[in-house]
Design an enzyme around this catalytic site. Structure first.
Site, PDB file in Angstrom:
ATOM      1  N   GLU A  32       0.868  -0.584   0.004  1.00 38.48           N
ATOM      2  CA  GLU A  32      -0.057  -0.142   0.529  1.00 38.48           C
ATOM      3  C   GLU A  32       1.019   1.307  -0.416  1.00 38.48           C
ATOM      4  OE1 GLU A  32      -2.632   0.184  -0.068  1.00 38.48           O
ATOM      5  OE2 GLU A  32      -3.804  -1.525  -0.502  1.00 38.48           O
ATOM      6  N   HIS A  34       3.728   1.716  -1.720  1.00 35.42           N
ATOM      7  CA  HIS A  34       3.694   1.920  -3.160  1.00 35.42           C
ATOM      8  C   HIS A  34       2.468   2.410  -3.907  1.00 35.42           C
ATOM      9  CE1 HIS A  34       6.996  -1.285  -1.739  1.00 35.42           C
ATOM     10  NE2 HIS A  34       7.595   0.171  -2.560  1.00 35.42           N
ATOM     11  N   ASP A 145      11.916   6.038   3.326  1.00 37.15           N
ATOM     12  CA  ASP A 145      13.011   6.118   2.849  1.00 37.15           C
ATOM     13  C   ASP A 145      13.745   7.984   2.524  1.00 37.15           C
ATOM     14  OD1 ASP A 145      13.965   3.803   2.488  1.00 37.15           O
ATOM     15  OD2 ASP A 145      12.703   3.676   0.550  1.00 37.15           O
ATOM     16  N   GLN A 148      17.589   9.031   0.844  1.00 32.49           N
ATOM     17  CA  GLN A 148      17.564   8.722   0.032  1.00 32.49           C
ATOM     18  C   GLN A 148      16.440   9.368  -0.791  1.00 32.49           C
ATOM     19  OE1 GLN A 148      16.251   5.095  -2.173  1.00 32.49           O
ATOM     20  NE2 GLN A 148      14.324   5.504  -2.554  1.00 32.49           N
ATOM     21  N   MET A 179       5.427  -0.136   6.480  1.00 32.17           N
ATOM     22  CA  MET A 179       4.996  -0.836   5.041  1.00 32.17           C
ATOM     23  C   MET A 179       6.792  -0.627   5.303  1.00 32.17           C
ATOM     24  SD  MET A 179       1.458  -0.444   3.871  1.00 32.17           S
ATOM     25  CE  MET A 179      -0.280  -0.754   4.893  1.00 32.17           C
ATOM     26  N   SER A 181       8.905  -4.116   2.189  1.00 36.44           N
ATOM     27  CA  SER A 181       8.657  -4.777   1.095  1.00 36.44           C
ATOM     28  C   SER A 181       9.371  -6.209   1.908  1.00 36.44           C
ATOM     29  CB  SER A 181       9.130  -4.984  -0.141  1.00 36.44           C
ATOM     30  OG  SER A 181       8.825  -4.109  -0.787  1.00 36.44           O
TER      31      SER A 181
END
Length: 275
Positions: A32, A34, A145, A148, A179, A181
């Site tokens: 979710e 992404h 992130d 980043q 959330m 991966s």
């Protein structure tokens, strides 16, 4: 939806598109978080391109490049309203070892960069390549992130790249866990233990909201995380959200943390206002 598996196919797929393009870059295993990026891009763009690529250059020795979850068919099925999916092979992205490299600068040597010294150079390399191929008006990245994101914004500014970088807030599970991966690596017990990260950040934010200093905010967050079961802390710092230098005085900062839960390394962050 067109699925392009080489840069040449991507360029051909983009030719018929009229209007501005919004780009979302992912490594797949879509969740979710992404999809919130894709939705944001859809709201503000005529067309949306999503890249799905597990970039080998951003993984160091002993990291989870081979184990990283891959499910292109399942990912594509989750994408609604996307014009082009760019899912290249390693051979098409890097037909030879790149000779020209992106130097991410000093911010890439601290926090995430200290633990993963080659990571951000690999990230900026692939981001730069995809920006050049897609030529979007804007690209969306997740706030999770955060370091980043700051480095990508710096690259775009320093290299005068003609696009806007936009961020979307962290998407969290109902438990509060950010959330990721990599959450798929966690056992049920480890998922419960991983809540210690967001709970520590929240504890620090409560101090800041009550008028606490930067030092007090950081101390409470660190104390909370140090006592969280099942967590091996890499770092927990309070930094300026743009420069990622330590925030000592007043201003808007980020509590940023990374820790291992079992064998899985997780990151999280939370914005706080000091003073």
């Amino acid at each position: 939806m067109i699925i392009a598996t080489t840069p040449a196919q991507l360029v051909e797929a983009l030719k018929p598109l009229q209007g501005d393009i919004g780009l979302v870059m992912t490594m797949g295993a879509l969740h979710e978080g992404h999809l919130s990026l894709v939705e944001a891009a859809r709201r503000e763009s005529d067309h949306v391109v999503v890249s799905i690529y597990v970039n080998p250059l951003q993984f160091g020795p002993g990291e989870d490049f081979e184990a990283y979850p891959r499910d292109l068919e399942g990912d594509v099925a989750k994408l609604d309203g996307v014009d082009v999916v760019f899912a290249p092979t390693d051979e098409s992205m890097y037909p030879r070892t790149p000779l020209v490299r992106i130097d991410p600068g000093p911010v890439a040597t601290i926090l995430e960069g200290k633990t993963r010294p080659t990571h951000f150079a690999g990230v900026l390399q692939v981001v730069h390549k995809v920006f050049n191929l897609v030529r979007p008006r804007a690209a969306w990245f997740g706030q999770k992130d955060a370091q980043q994101l700051a480095l990508i914004r710096t690259m775009v500014a320093d290299l005068n790249m003609p696009l806007e970088i936009k961020s979307v807030p962290i998407k969290r599970e109902s438990s509060g866990l950010a959330m990721s991966s990599r959450n798929s690596y966690l056992s049920d017990v480890e998922k419960e233990q991983a809540l210690g990260l967001s709970q520590a950040l929240a504890a620090g934010k409560r101090v800041a909201d009550a008028g606490g200093s930067a030092a007090q905010t950081l101390a409470v967050a660190r104390e909370s995380l140090a006592h969280a079961p099942g967590i091996k802390v890499d770092y927990l710092e309070l930094v300026d959200r743009d420069t990622f230098t330590q925030l000592n005085g007043s201003g808007t900062g980020l509590l940023v943390t990374a820790a291992w839960v079992g064998t899985t390394r997780l990151i999280d962050n939370l914005e706080v206002a000091i003073g």
